[in-house]
Design a protein around this motif. Structure first.
Motif, short mmCIF file in Angstrom:
data_model
loop_
_atom_site.label_atom_id
_atom_site.label_comp_id
_atom_site.label_asym_id
_atom_site.label_seq_id
_atom_site.Cartn_x
_atom_site.Cartn_y
_atom_site.Cartn_z
N ASP A 72 -12.42 58.29 -32.83
CA ASP A 72 -12.91 58.83 -34.11
C ASP A 72 -14.41 58.68 -34.26
O ASP A 72 -14.94 58.88 -35.36
N LYS A 121 -20.44 58.28 -45.73
CA LYS A 121 -19.63 59.19 -44.92
C LYS A 121 -18.29 58.57 -44.52
O LYS A 121 -17.39 59.27 -44.05
N LEU A 122 -18.16 57.26 -44.69
CA LEU A 122 -16.95 56.55 -44.27
C LEU A 122 -15.92 56.54 -45.40
O LEU A 122 -16.29 56.61 -46.58
N THR A 156 -15.18 51.94 -34.31
CA THR A 156 -14.27 52.55 -35.29
C THR A 156 -12.86 52.05 -35.02
O THR A 156 -12.54 51.62 -33.91
N TYR A 214 -17.00 61.24 -38.62
CA TYR A 214 -17.73 61.06 -39.88
C TYR A 214 -19.03 61.85 -39.91
O TYR A 214 -19.90 61.60 -40.72
#
Length: 190
Positions: A37, A91-92, A32, A41
């Motif tokens: 992070d 989800k990104l 990521t 997600y």
């Protein structure tokens, strides 16, 4: 639950390395933009569909030390070494104009600025000094080039290719040698 292989568009976010400490934490190579992070997600899944929920993540040198809710001890953490962690692309965050995910480049044709095709992008690597593209030619070993704007001045996702500047990519002598070998194999003189 679906596994990432059958999910619409799985994206690799990280790979678990070795165990860290005795409480089940693991070292993860995160892909990521901000390594911490990794869990931003939602839950991650491995290739078998096993869910991994990030409880905590902290940067440590060139990895992220992660505690997963599903991993309670060092023995379990040790068995996860090499496990790839995926999330569905939906989800990104959406890419902006002139942006892309590295996964979008895998499979693209790599062409030199002269127009000659040198192979297909097969992987990204980060050995600590920046992103490296691995390009596999039709024959012979793959080559690795720096993934910089100078070495790769153009990316065209619509037409399915990247443009490689051979001098900046460190390929000038390598590609010429391969072209010479191909000419010799065809019976032509170089």
């Amino acid at each position: 639950m679906s596994d990432p292989v059958s999910a619409p568009e799985p994206v690799l976010l990280g790979t678990i390395g070795g165990a860290h400490g005795i409480k089940g934490e693991v070292r993860v190579q995160s892909f990521t933009a901000d390594p911490e992070d990794l869990g931003a997600y939602g839950p991650l899944r491995d290739s078998k569909g096993t869910v991994f929920t990030v409880v905590s993540a902290r940067a440590q040198k060139n990895v992220v030390v992660v505690r997963f809710a599903e991993v309670a001890d060092r023995n379990h953490a040790e068995r996860l070494n090499g496990t790839e962690l995926f999330v569905d692309r939906s989800k990104l965050p959406a890419e902006g104009e002139e942006e892309f995910y590295q996964a979008d480049l895998v499979g693209l044709v790599a062409r030199l600025t002269t127009g000659a095709v040198i192979g297909e992008v097969v992987a990204f690597h980060d050995f600590g000094a920046g992103d490296i593209l691995e390009i596999a030619p039709e024959a012979g070993p793959s080559v690795m080039i720096p993934f910089t704007e100078i070495a790769v001045p153009e990316i065209d996702l619509d037409l399915g290719f990247i443009l490689v500047e051979p001098v900046a990519a460190g390929l000038e002598g390598t590609v010429e040698a391969r072209e010479g070998e191909e000419s010799d194999e065809d019976g032509a003189s170089s």
